[in-house]
Structure formats: structure tokens, C-alpha cells
Design a protein around this motif. Structure first.
Motif, short mmCIF file in Angstrom:
data_model
loop_
_atom_site.label_atom_id
_atom_site.label_comp_id
_atom_site.label_asym_id
_atom_site.label_seq_id
_atom_site.Cartn_x
_atom_site.Cartn_y
_atom_site.Cartn_z
N ALA B 14 15.69 57.81 54.17
CA ALA B 14 16.03 58.01 55.59
C ALA B 14 17.24 58.92 55.71
N LYS B 15 18.23 58.69 54.87
CA LYS B 15 19.45 59.52 54.92
C LYS B 15 19.09 60.99 54.65
N ALA B 16 18.25 61.20 53.65
CA ALA B 16 17.84 62.58 53.34
C ALA B 16 17.08 63.18 54.53
N ALA B 17 16.18 62.40 55.12
CA ALA B 17 15.40 62.91 56.26
C ALA B 17 16.30 63.17 57.46
N PRO B 116 23.26 63.82 66.32
CA PRO B 116 22.65 62.49 66.11
C PRO B 116 23.61 61.59 65.34
N LEU B 117 23.37 60.28 65.43
CA LEU B 117 24.19 59.35 64.65
C LEU B 117 23.83 59.41 63.18
N GLY B 118 22.56 59.66 62.86
CA GLY B 118 22.14 59.74 61.45
C GLY B 118 20.93 58.87 61.19
N VAL B 119 21.17 57.67 60.67
CA VAL B 119 20.06 56.75 60.39
C VAL B 119 20.29 55.48 61.23
N ILE B 120 19.27 55.10 61.98
CA ILE B 120 19.36 53.91 62.83
C ILE B 120 18.36 52.88 62.34
N GLY B 121 18.80 51.66 62.21
CA GLY B 121 17.91 50.55 61.88
C GLY B 121 17.64 49.72 63.12
N ILE B 122 16.37 49.46 63.40
CA ILE B 122 16.03 48.64 64.57
C ILE B 122 15.38 47.36 64.04
N ILE B 123 15.92 46.23 64.45
CA ILE B 123 15.38 44.95 64.00
C ILE B 123 14.91 44.21 65.24
N VAL B 145 14.91 56.79 61.43
CA VAL B 145 14.90 55.39 61.86
C VAL B 145 14.14 54.53 60.84
N ILE B 146 14.69 53.34 60.63
CA ILE B 146 14.01 52.32 59.83
C ILE B 146 13.71 51.15 60.76
N LEU B 147 12.44 50.82 60.88
CA LEU B 147 12.01 49.80 61.83
C LEU B 147 11.65 48.53 61.08
N ARG B 148 12.17 47.41 61.57
CA ARG B 148 11.82 46.14 60.94
C ARG B 148 11.41 45.19 62.05
N GLY B 149 10.10 45.18 62.33
CA GLY B 149 9.58 44.31 63.36
C GLY B 149 9.32 42.92 62.81
N GLY B 150 9.00 42.00 63.71
CA GLY B 150 8.71 40.62 63.31
C GLY B 150 7.56 40.59 62.31
N SER B 151 7.65 39.67 61.36
CA SER B 151 6.66 39.64 60.28
C SER B 151 5.25 39.38 60.82
N GLU B 152 5.13 38.73 61.98
CA GLU B 152 3.81 38.43 62.54
C GLU B 152 3.07 39.69 62.98
N ALA B 153 3.81 40.80 63.15
CA ALA B 153 3.19 42.03 63.66
C ALA B 153 3.00 43.08 62.57
N LEU B 154 3.06 42.67 61.31
CA LEU B 154 3.11 43.65 60.23
C LEU B 154 1.88 44.58 60.20
N HIS B 155 0.68 44.01 60.35
CA HIS B 155 -0.51 44.88 60.32
C HIS B 155 -0.47 45.90 61.46
N GLU B 196 25.25 50.09 54.18
CA GLU B 196 26.21 50.84 54.99
C GLU B 196 26.40 52.27 54.51
N ALA B 197 26.07 52.53 53.26
CA ALA B 197 26.23 53.90 52.76
C ALA B 197 25.19 54.84 53.35
N PHE B 198 24.09 54.29 53.85
CA PHE B 198 22.98 55.14 54.30
C PHE B 198 22.62 54.94 55.77
N VAL B 199 22.91 53.77 56.30
CA VAL B 199 22.49 53.47 57.68
C VAL B 199 23.72 53.46 58.58
N ASP B 200 23.65 54.18 59.70
CA ASP B 200 24.83 54.35 60.56
C ASP B 200 24.92 53.33 61.68
N LEU B 201 23.80 52.77 62.08
CA LEU B 201 23.81 51.87 63.24
C LEU B 201 22.63 50.92 63.15
#
Lengths: 418, 418
Positions: B14-17, B116-123, B145-155, B196-201
């Protein structure tokens, strides 16, 4: 009272005072700032007497000359503290400023208004002047502040705090708007960093180890500044006289600060011409070079740079030098090894200047100017509470605007949602 | 590969992208957004087939009807995801916008440019539409962006992620600009929160327990929204017809959301007139009241409010009601029990309107309008990634501007510091 109760009580009192501070008219804040400045001058002797206690203790503890120098409240320190407060009093008050206004199709008038952050904690080393500088900026921006200076400066800081308290009292303002942690024990810092219910922001000021300690232990947001590995890239199209002046200034004018240049990048096309003249200039100023293989070929006898040199913040008359193939290679180097602090290009090429400012990811990006301009005062922010090298909330030098946030203010005439 | 390696690899990628994303032209970002929208519509059947796997599993796990409802990708969900992306494509690109420019006495031209901020994680929880909404906003603002949705919605989430990946590939953009955590194990969240080294928010979206978990475990800055204990204060000078409409709208129009009113404060002078008519209106809509002693005196039979009621976010057709002596008492109540989210006054008094917007410490402060307007779309921000109830970086609804920061750009012609 144990330390935990002391800190908790301070945090609660600061929160209560912050409500008052947020509503305090500008004229009253300025009056207090000027009054503190006058008192510091009038009571210089007693401040310096308290400072002497810290200095005696510091000598007994065997502190280094450099630390004792920073700890000393000289006559010039008194003057600079008083002068700093007067300059802060003269700044525009950010609180209440409306930064933007617009009207919605349904007639709602929406604006964003600056408000203080609330309670700010400042954690710093044994430099008594920071007590006054930081207190002044937080106070002007309508925040309550809790100051935790280095334990070696406790007597000096308490003397300064007492002056502030008396100025607040004289103006009928809440004394707890500015507080100093009254204990030396480092545990006090840990406890302060856990008061997320009362403290809105922590700003650490000092060396990297202090800052890392704060970041790792804080549950409160931290605005931080790790280090400045700043570069100047001399492009093939650069005016080489200008490049020489800028490079020299960036390295030599004050090498011990975060916005000094640590690595010089030179376009291959001009390296043969530029490096020898630059090296002569640096040699005369006592700057030691660490070169890439190509630099060592051009400047025979130069110490070879290791991979670690590219990451190094020397803060000294030492400079890493690398010859690069083009601007892409320069930007790639800065991206990999830099600290997102300050990056400069010297170029006469319009497109490269534009691309550099667009692509370079750093808090301050300069074209044809010295890295030493990354400074709140130099950039026109009035005064500086610090420099942020992380992006959230503030990136780069932080003035008093950065000690505020905005709320939305909405004026309607009965609008409801359908 | 273990979970830790998976997440670490995602964060690095993500950081590279993010470097690529920061430089991506607006037209290309918009093209990808519109392409994703088209693909979501065209491939609705296969998305819904994957969603069915999640739904079958959710039923086996005995999830509540409400959770299954949120998990379901209906035809309308497909439409709203595609429409949302088209709206985001139509927004102005914040990246590269210069928010301010000034010239220093030495001729340096200084400006602040959005980046941009850089890399954003959404949980977030098990709502597949958040995958697309959040990805679209982060993408448009130039962030990876790295997205981490609820495990019930994985498919469902993986089906959506695959569509995004194919759209990125088709546009020759780095696929890792948008990534979905591919594992159900909650440990993945803990590991992500340590990068924290790769994700900004980190932005958590969901209920209070999810948000507290994220805040307590993150080493990365978090923009958070705890709860909305919103008030309407009906001043003695209020137009009572307007006050009735605003109060009704704030409570009843959509009681389950954070900007609905939870406590109604009424000036003593108008309580006898206002409360009975308001109570009739609320009763007809099925709103249960919890009153202070004075409210219970006026509206006999009303359940008494306890101290806990003043802190309560009911998110339901329940309302606490309190009669107050004056505006100071109303502001004091909001300050003590509120959540700094949304506060409204209904008044015809010029000075009180001005004082209220100045003194009220909340992310959105309204005069003569419903609390329900605390919403990025309603306030004209275009789209909303969430609402922040803490002050650092953003306070109130966050649009795409709040997914950026600013850097300083300095143009000189050889300036150095003396």
C-alpha cells in the motif's frame, strides 16, 4: 498526594479552564501576555536566582556543558522570552476566525469557525525558555496548557509558572489555564500521557528519544517531529552559482538544526563542474564529505559513503554527496532515505520545478531556496510551536493556527430534513 | 504465510502504491471510479452470488435479522454503490489544490498545497457497501487504502475487491492501491493497527465497541466518532412553531442515527406553553419522554429522567426533556452531558444566536435548524467518510478534503538565510 492524583487533578482543572479560555476575548489574552512579558523583565533577578539552584544541581549531577548552556537563563534569555511574548500578543487571534462560508440550496448558511483544541500538553527538555514560548502560543490560541519540562529545570520553570499565575490572577482569569507539572519523577509523564479524557493534544519538543518515548506511551494524539534528513538536488539546468550558495547555506549556516541539508544530490551532467568548486567551498568551512563512488571518482580522497550515511541526520559539519542520473533518481533517493521534512531543488527548468513541487512528498518543498527556510517564522506563520513530520492535522511548521481546529456553524430559519 | 506476514506485505504494498496514487492525474482517477461503477452494475449477479454465501453462513451462525439486513447486497445496494462512485468522480479533486499563497519580504512565494495522507486503513462492520463507499473516497483523494470489513461479509467484500482490482489493472494502475484484508481472524486487525511505519490513518466505522477497540489498540492516528448526544435548546425568544418543527424533525425523522436529538432543553419562560403542544406531537409519533421534575409537573404522567438519561444516546423514539432557567444553564447542560457532536438553538434573539455559536463546543452548532443537518452531504461536503467527534485534524463531518493534508511549497530565486 501521590503523583497520579496530582496529575489527574491538573488535567481536570485544565479542562475546566479550557472552557473559559475558549471564550476569552482577544484583548484580554493580549493584556495578560504583555503583562507576563513585563513581569519577566521586572523579576529577572529572582528568576535567575531560581535558575541558579537548577544550575548548581546540574553541576553536582555532572551534566554536560551543552546541557548546562541550554539550561541557563541568561540576560539574553530573559529578553528573548519577553520579546517572544510581545510578538505573540501582536499576532492575529485565530479563535473565532471564519475560514469559509457557503450557502446551501435550502438556504442554510454554513461556515467553518476556528476554535481552540482544548487542553494541550507540552513535554520538553531542560530549556526554561520553552516554558514561556509554548505557554504564550497555547494561551494566545485559547488553549489551556500543561507544561512538563525537563526535571533539571524545575526551579526555573516554577519561577516562570509563578509569574504566569500572578498575571492570570491579576486579570481575573483562571489560574489553571497554564500549569507546570511540579514533580521531577518521570512517572508523571506516563500519567499525563494517559489523560485522554482531559487532554486533547501532546506536543513533545526535544531529541528523538524523548519523542519516541512520548509516541510509544501516549493514548492522546501526538504531533511529532522525528528528524530532518533534508536534501538539495542540483539539477543539470541549475544556475551553478545559485546552487553553490544554496548548498553552502543549507549545510553550513547552522548545521545543528533539523532543516540543515544532510545529503547533496547532483545531476550527473553537471557533477564534474559543480562538485570540485562546491568541495573547495565546503573544505574551507570544515565540512567533511562522504561520497558515492562517482563523487569519490571526481573528488579523489573523499571518504566513501555507506548505505547508513544516506539515512543519517548528522546535525554537524558532515555531508553525504551522491551523483544521480536524473531528477527521477533524485526524487527516488529522497523518497527512500528522506524523512519527509524539507527537500529542495535548484533548477532553471520550468517543467522540472513544477514536477518537483507536485511529486515530492515532504512538509516543505523548495525551488531555488535554502532548506533552512523550513521554519514558522521564516515562512511567515508568526511563531512556531514546532514542526510536524507526520501528516495528520499539521505537516511542517506549526503556528498558532495549528493549535486550533474548526467547527461548523450553521444559520437557518427553520430548516428541517425531509 | 501467517497472518502477520500477510498484513505486513499488504501494508508495504500500500505504501508503495500510495506514491503512485499521489501523482495520479484527476482524469485517470475519475475514469477508474466510473469503470468500477459500470462493472458493479454489470456484474451484480456474481456479487450477489458471493453475498449469498455470506448470508447462508450468517444464518447458520444465527446472526440477528438486523445484521443480516445490513449484510445483504440488494439490487438497491448495487445501484447505490454505483451511484455513489459516480458522485465521487464528479467531486473536485482536492489533490494539488493550493489553499493559500503569500509572499515573504525576501521575495519567497509560499503556498500550501493539498496532498493525500498516504495510506488509510478503514475498519468497519459487515456492510459491503462501505467497501465501495470508503474505497471510492480514499481513491479520489489520492490515498492507498486497506479495507478490513466485518468477517461475516468476507465473500461479498472479496467479490467487490476483485472488481476494483480488475478496473485498476485495466487502467494500468497499481492493483495494491485498494486492498481488502483476506482473512477473517480478528488478529489481522491488531496487526494492521501496529503498522505505523506504513499506514498514516485509521478510520473505524461502526458501533462504539468497535471504535473503542480500535482506539485502544492502534499505534496509528485514529479519526473517531464515539456517539451523538445531541440537544435542541428552545429559547424563550423562540418562534414556537419553528421550535416544534425542528424538535420533531430532530427526534423523529430518523431516530436511529447519531445526529438525532436525544435531549430537549426548554427555557422555563416558555415551558408551560411549549411542552404540552410538543408532547402531543411526540405522543402521536410514539416518542416516550423522560422528564426533569419541572417537565413532569407540566406534563403529568411523564416518566422521571435519571442522571443517566442525560448521558444517554437512545438512538430510538425516546427523548429526555429538561426545563432550564436560561441559556447559560442550557449551554452548561450541553457541555456537561453532550458529546461535542451537534447542538442546536431555536431563538429569535440576535445576541443569543451569536453567543451560542461562539460558546458552544460542538462539531456542528446550529441556529434555527434541525440537528439532522450534521452530515457531509447535507452541509455540502459532497460525500462523507465519517464524522469526527475529536478535534485533531478534523472535527465534524469529514469529506474528501479531510483525507488530505497540506505541504508548504516555496518558490525562490536563490534565497538563503543570513
Amino acid at each position: 498526594m501521590n503523583i497520579e492524583s496530582v496529575i489527574l487533578e491538573m488535567a481536570r482543572a485544565a479542562k475546566a479552564a479550557s472552557i473559559w479560555m475558549a471564550r476569552c476575548p482577544t484583548a484580554q489574552k493580549n493584556k495578560v501576555l504583555l503583562n507576563i512579558a513585563d513581569r519577566i523583565e521586572a523579576e529577572a533577578a529572582s528568576i535567575q536566582a531560581e535558575n541558579q539552584k537548577d544550575l548548581d544541581r546540574a553541576r553536582d549531577l555532572g551534566l554536560s556543558d551543552a546541557m548546562i548552556d541550554r539550561l541557563t537563563v541568561k540576560d539574553a534569555t530573559i529578553q528573548s522570552m519577553a520579546q517572544g511574548l510581545r510578538e505573540v500578543a501582536a499576532l492575529d487571534d485565530p479563535v473565532g476566525a471564519v475560514t469559509k462560508t457557503w450557502t446551501r440550496p435550502n438556504g442554510l448558511e454554513v461556515s467553518r469557525m476556528r476554535i481552540p483544541l482544548g487542553v494541550i500538553g507540552i513535554i520538553y527538555e531542560s530549556r526554561p525558555n520553552v516554558t514561556i514560548d509554548a505557554a504564550g502560543l497555547c494561551f494566545k490560541s485559547g488553549n489551556a496548557v500543561i507544561l512538563r519540562g525537563g526535571s533539571e529545570a524545575l526551579h526555573s520553570n516554577q519561577a516562570l509558572a509563578e509569574i504566569i499565575t500572578r498575571a492570570l490572577k491579576a486579570a481575573d482569569m483562571p489560574e489553571k489555564a497554564v500549569q507546570i507539572v511540579p514533580v521531577r519523577d518521570r512517572e508523571a509523564v506516563n500519567i499525563l500521557l494517559a489523560q485522554e479524557a482531559f487532554v486533547d493534544l501532546i506536543i513533545p519538543r526535544g531529541g528523538e528519544s524523548l519523542i519516541r518515548f512520548v509516541v510509544e506511551n501516549s493514548r492522546i494524539p501526538v504531533l511529532k517531529h522525528y528528524k530532518g534528513v533534508c536534501h538539495v538536488f542540483v539539477d543539470e539546468s541549475a544556475d551553478l552559482d545559485m546552487a553553490e550558495e544554496i548548498s553552502f547555506n543549507a549545510k553550513v549556516q547552522r548545521p545543528g538544526v533539523c532543516n540543515a541539508m544532510e545529503t547533496l544530490l547532483v545531476h550527473r551532467t553537471v557533477a564534474d563542474e559543480f562538485l570540485p568548486r562546491m568541495a573547495r567551498r565546503f573544505a574551507a568551512a570544515g565540512v567533511a564529505l562522504r561520497g558515492c563512488p562517482e563523487t569519490c571518482r571526481i573528488l579523489t580522497g573523499t571518504s566513501p559513503a555507506t548505505e547508513a550515511d544516506w539515512y543519517e541526520e548528522y546535525l554537524d559539519l558532515v555531508l553525504a554527496v551522491r551523483v544521480v542520473d536524473d531528477m527521477d533518481a533524485a526524487v527516488a533517493h529522497m523518497t527512500q532515505y528522506g524523512s519527509s521534512h524539507t527537500e529542495a531543488i535548484v533548477t532553471s527548468d520550468y517543467r522540472r520545478a513544477r514536477r518537483f513541487v507536485r511529486e515530492m512528498d515532504a512538509s516543505v518543498v523548495l525551488v531555488n531556496a535554502s532548506t533552512r527556510f523550513n521554519d514558522g517564522g521564516q515562512l511567515g506563520l508568526g511563531a512556531e510551536i514546532g514542526i510536524s513530520t507526520s501528516k495528520l492535522h499539521a505537516f511542517g511548521p506549526m503556528g498558532i493556527d495549528e493549535l486550533t481546529t474548526t467547527k461548523f456553524v450553521v444559520f437557518g430559519d427553520g430548516q428541517i430534513r425531509s
